[in-house]
Design an enzyme around this catalytic site. Structure first.
Site, PDB file in Angstrom:
ATOM      1  N   HIS A   1     -29.419   4.428 -36.302  1.00 51.28           N
ATOM      2  CA  HIS A   1     -30.835   4.086 -36.228  1.00 51.28           C
ATOM      3  C   HIS A   1     -31.309   3.236 -37.410  1.00 51.28           C
ATOM      4  O   HIS A   1     -31.946   2.193 -37.225  1.00 51.28           O
ATOM      5  CB  HIS A   1     -31.690   5.364 -36.182  1.00 51.28           C
ATOM      6  CG  HIS A   1     -31.339   6.288 -35.060  1.00 51.28           C
ATOM      7  ND1 HIS A   1     -30.800   5.854 -33.870  1.00 51.28           N
ATOM      8  CD2 HIS A   1     -31.456   7.634 -34.949  1.00 51.28           C
ATOM      9  CE1 HIS A   1     -30.614   6.895 -33.076  1.00 51.28           C
ATOM     10  NE2 HIS A   1     -30.984   7.980 -33.707  1.00 51.28           N
TER      11      HIS A   1
ATOM     12  N   ASP B   1     -28.186   3.255 -28.442  1.00 55.25           N
ATOM     13  CA  ASP B   1     -28.936   3.759 -29.588  1.00 55.25           C
ATOM     14  C   ASP B   1     -30.379   3.853 -29.110  1.00 55.25           C
ATOM     15  O   ASP B   1     -31.049   2.831 -28.931  1.00 55.25           O
ATOM     16  CB  ASP B   1     -28.826   2.810 -30.788  1.00 55.25           C
ATOM     17  CG  ASP B   1     -29.536   3.345 -32.027  1.00 55.25           C
ATOM     18  OD1 ASP B   1     -30.470   4.156 -31.860  1.00 55.25           O
ATOM     19  OD2 ASP B   1     -29.171   2.963 -33.151  1.00 55.25           O
ATOM     20  N   HIS B   2     -30.848   5.068 -28.869  1.00 57.50           N
ATOM     21  CA  HIS B   2     -32.141   5.213 -28.183  1.00 57.50           C
ATOM     22  C   HIS B   2     -33.297   4.618 -28.992  1.00 57.50           C
ATOM     23  O   HIS B   2     -34.345   4.303 -28.426  1.00 57.50           O
ATOM     24  CB  HIS B   2     -32.421   6.681 -27.843  1.00 57.50           C
ATOM     25  CG  HIS B   2     -32.808   7.530 -29.012  1.00 57.50           C
ATOM     26  ND1 HIS B   2     -31.901   8.259 -29.752  1.00 57.50           N
ATOM     27  CD2 HIS B   2     -34.021   7.768 -29.579  1.00 57.50           C
ATOM     28  CE1 HIS B   2     -32.529   8.911 -30.704  1.00 57.50           C
ATOM     29  NE2 HIS B   2     -33.810   8.628 -30.633  1.00 57.50           N
TER      30      HIS B   2
ATOM     31  N   GLU C   1     -37.948  13.706 -40.891  1.00 57.80           N
ATOM     32  CA  GLU C   1     -38.054  14.771 -39.901  1.00 57.80           C
ATOM     33  C   GLU C   1     -38.526  16.045 -40.588  1.00 57.80           C
ATOM     34  O   GLU C   1     -38.165  16.310 -41.737  1.00 57.80           O
ATOM     35  CB  GLU C   1     -36.701  15.038 -39.246  1.00 57.80           C
ATOM     36  CG  GLU C   1     -36.108  13.847 -38.512  1.00 57.80           C
ATOM     37  CD  GLU C   1     -34.745  14.178 -37.919  1.00 57.80           C
ATOM     38  OE1 GLU C   1     -34.688  14.432 -36.701  1.00 57.80           O
ATOM     39  OE2 GLU C   1     -33.763  14.198 -38.683  1.00 57.80           O
TER      40      GLU C   1
ATOM     41  N   ASP D   1     -25.335  10.633 -38.963  1.00 53.49           N
ATOM     42  CA  ASP D   1     -26.207  10.927 -37.837  1.00 53.49           C
ATOM     43  C   ASP D   1     -27.356   9.938 -37.710  1.00 53.49           C
ATOM     44  O   ASP D   1     -27.756   9.589 -36.594  1.00 53.49           O
ATOM     45  CB  ASP D   1     -26.770  12.348 -37.978  1.00 53.49           C
ATOM     46  CG  ASP D   1     -27.600  12.771 -36.782  1.00 53.49           C
ATOM     47  OD1 ASP D   1     -27.130  12.620 -35.643  1.00 53.49           O
ATOM     48  OD2 ASP D   1     -28.730  13.263 -36.980  1.00 53.49           O
TER      49      ASP D   1
ATOM     50  N   LYS E   1     -24.060   8.266 -28.141  1.00 48.91           N
ATOM     51  CA  LYS E   1     -23.411   8.627 -29.400  1.00 48.91           C
ATOM     52  C   LYS E   1     -23.134  10.128 -29.439  1.00 48.91           C
ATOM     53  O   LYS E   1     -23.736  10.874 -28.655  1.00 48.91           O
ATOM     54  CB  LYS E   1     -24.265   8.188 -30.588  1.00 48.91           C
ATOM     55  CG  LYS E   1     -25.509   9.049 -30.803  1.00 48.91           C
ATOM     56  CD  LYS E   1     -26.096   8.819 -32.174  1.00 48.91           C
ATOM     57  CE  LYS E   1     -27.079   9.926 -32.506  1.00 48.91           C
ATOM     58  NZ  LYS E   1     -27.556   9.925 -33.868  1.00 48.91           N
TER      59      LYS E   1
ATOM     60  N   ARG F   1     -19.566  20.731 -16.055  1.00 41.69           N
ATOM     61  CA  ARG F   1     -18.758  21.909 -15.711  1.00 41.69           C
ATOM     62  C   ARG F   1     -19.540  22.948 -14.927  1.00 41.69           C
ATOM     63  O   ARG F   1     -18.960  23.748 -14.204  1.00 41.69           O
ATOM     64  CB  ARG F   1     -18.203  22.543 -16.988  1.00 41.69           C
ATOM     65  CG  ARG F   1     -17.146  21.698 -17.683  1.00 41.69           C
ATOM     66  CD  ARG F   1     -16.544  22.433 -18.869  1.00 41.69           C
ATOM     67  NE  ARG F   1     -15.501  21.643 -19.516  1.00 41.69           N
ATOM     68  CZ  ARG F   1     -14.781  22.060 -20.544  1.00 41.69           C
ATOM     69  NH1 ARG F   1     -14.984  23.267 -21.050  1.00 41.69           N
ATOM     70  NH2 ARG F   1     -13.854  21.281 -21.088  1.00 41.69           N
TER      71      ARG F   1
END
Length: 485
Positions: free
Chosen positions: A236, A173-174, A212, A231, A144, A46
């Site tokens: 993952h 999926d990185h 994390e 998430d 995702k 945008r």
């Protein structure tokens, strides 16, 4: 493999992902001469840029996010000439014809990377189709989240499938682009040492941890509607489980590997409402300290009360011959003491110790696969301590280390998105997730959430800087297992 695309179209080209990952990854591929000659990259969002304005935007992103040793002024200038931009509101069909005009001739193939809100998937797909940007030489990569449960995932997949068949749909999926994740297959299927003992006869249990130290980090709106189970576990963690547990594929290609992964995902024993309290733990971080710095509770960061989980621990079982009776302990969470991703394979003890009469104590072998931040494979084995053994045999656990960083010191460690973007451009589906995988993952996750609801399970508070609620310790210790930390 399909022919490389001559053009790349990036939706969400001014977003955080584009700035941190996509633009630096594409530059890295360009600087190393890996992008097809003549490939153009058109960004759309945008934001109101023209070509020159977007090139300056990209230059700023590279300046901020590229490592110093990768900044090459000449390479940056030639990379920027590949970039073009077309403003677009993807929520309406208006503007897609102008986008098509900006792209020009796509007879040489078009790859599309779609990184937008899920609510825009439908309008975007319809807009692409209406503007002639969805033909047989066009493939699309989907970032995702692909839904928030099985019905919404199916709805998105149905919308995409109306225009893009499965062989032209690349779900991202990185984690699958990480070098060490791909090394799981090399470790298992490239070494005669491991595969014969990669089963219930030799392995006692498996642990997968993605921890994390960060909190919401600007993702409050998305994360509070998602939570740790959706998430992290749904994609993952379950993808790592599938790679660890799958049968040997016939060959390294998209069909063979994904066929074996989906068999594992379909073999996951359902965690029913009756089992949820015993086999799952859910938590939410409170205030505490991480890395020696005080941090606030989740509710404080969010600015309102919430029952969203920031920590999940699960006990999973795979009902097939290879893994019958082997528990897989899975956990992920925010505001934990350390940041790492790790797979631990705990082997069974030797059937008989010849050292016990002389005081030797044996520990079962452990294989540790560290995915990040360090990348290594470590096998813990028993060895005799030097000495004359007059007071008994002293045995000690010692590591056999393979540091991938050291072993391949001459090779540059690449961002996961570099490989995934290049595979999308070249049309190689091996490291992307197929629809049946996604739906098998959601089906298993939805049952867990239904169990939480049926049992009125809400997240238990844990102190930031700890390893989650104390119940996560009980989850493993009732089986005589301790989390590897």
């Amino acid at each position: 493999m399909a022919s490389p695309a001559g053009k790349l179209l990036l939706f969400g080209a001014t977003g955080d992902l584009a700035q941190r990952m996509l633009i630096p990854s594409l530059y890295g591929l360009h600087a190393d001469g890996l992008l097809p000659e003549g490939l153009t990259i058109t960004g759309t969002a945008r934001s109101d840029h023209d070509d020159a304005g977007y090139r300056e935007f990209a230059r700023a992103a590279l300046d901020e996010h590229l490592p110093t040793d990768r900044k090459d002024a000449a390479a940056i200038e030639t990379f920027l000439t590949r970039l073009h931009y077309q403003p677009l509101d993807a929520s309406t069909l208006e503007g897609f014809d102008e986008l098509a005009e900006k792209l020009g001739d796509i007879s040489g193939g078009l790859a599309i990377f779609l990184s937008t809100a899920p609510s825009l998937f439908g309008p975007t797909i319809k807009g692409l189709e209406s503007a002639g940007l969805a033909g047989p030489n066009v493939r699309i990569g989907l970032e995702k989240p692909l839904g928030h449960d099985l019905p919404s995932s199916r709805e998105i997949n149905d919308i995409v499938a109306e225009v893009f068949p499965e062989d032209r749909t690349f779900r991202i999926d990185h984690y699958l682009g990480k070098e060490t994740v791909q090394n799981i297959m090399a470790l298992r299927f490239g070494n005669a040492l491991f595969e014969p003992v990669w089963n219930a006869q030799a392995i006692e249990h498996v642990q997968i941890t993605i921890s994390e130290t960060v909190g919401l980090e600007g993702r409050a709106d998305y994360y509070d509607g998602s939570g740790a189970l959706r998430d992290m576990v749904q994609n993952h963690v379950l993808q790592l489980l599938a790679l660890i547990a799958m049968e040997p594929p016939a060959k390294i290609d998209g069909t063979s590997i994904r066929d074996e992964k989906v068999k594992v995902l379909r073999s996951l024993r359902p965690i029913t409402s009756e089992l949820a309290p015993q086999m799952t733990v859910t938590g939410q971080y409170g205030s505490g300290a991480v890395g020696g710095k005080p941090v606030g509770a989740y509710d404080e960061e969010l600015g309102r009360p919430s029952d969203t989980e920031t920590f999940v621990a699960l006990k999973a079982n795979i009902d097939n011959w290879r893994w019958q009776g082997v528990p897989f302990y899975l956990r992920t969470g925010k505001r934990l003491p350390e940041r790492y991703s790790e797979i631990v394979i705990q082997f069974k003890p030797v059937p008989h110790s010849i050292f016990s009469e002389r005081g030797g104590i044996l520990q079962p072998n452990t294989l540790v696969i560290r995915l990040q931040p360090e990348e290594y494979v470590r096998l813990l084995v028993m060895a005799k301590e030097p000495g004359l053994d007059r007071e008994g045999v002293r045995l000690r656990e010692v590591p056999l280390d393979l540091s991938l960083t050291t072993a391949f010191a001459g090779a540059r460690r690449r961002i996961a998105y570099e490989r995934l973007l290049l595979d999308l451009i070249e049309g190689d589906p091996t490291l992307f997730v197929r629809r049946d995988e996604v739906e098998a993952q959601w089906g298993w996750i939805d049952q867990i959430r239904a169990g939480w609801k049926a049992n009125n399970m809400t997240p238990k508070k844990y102190t930031s800087g700890s390893w989650g609620p104390s119940t996560s310790i009980a989850l493993t210790e009732r089986d005589g297992v301790t989390w590897y930390e």
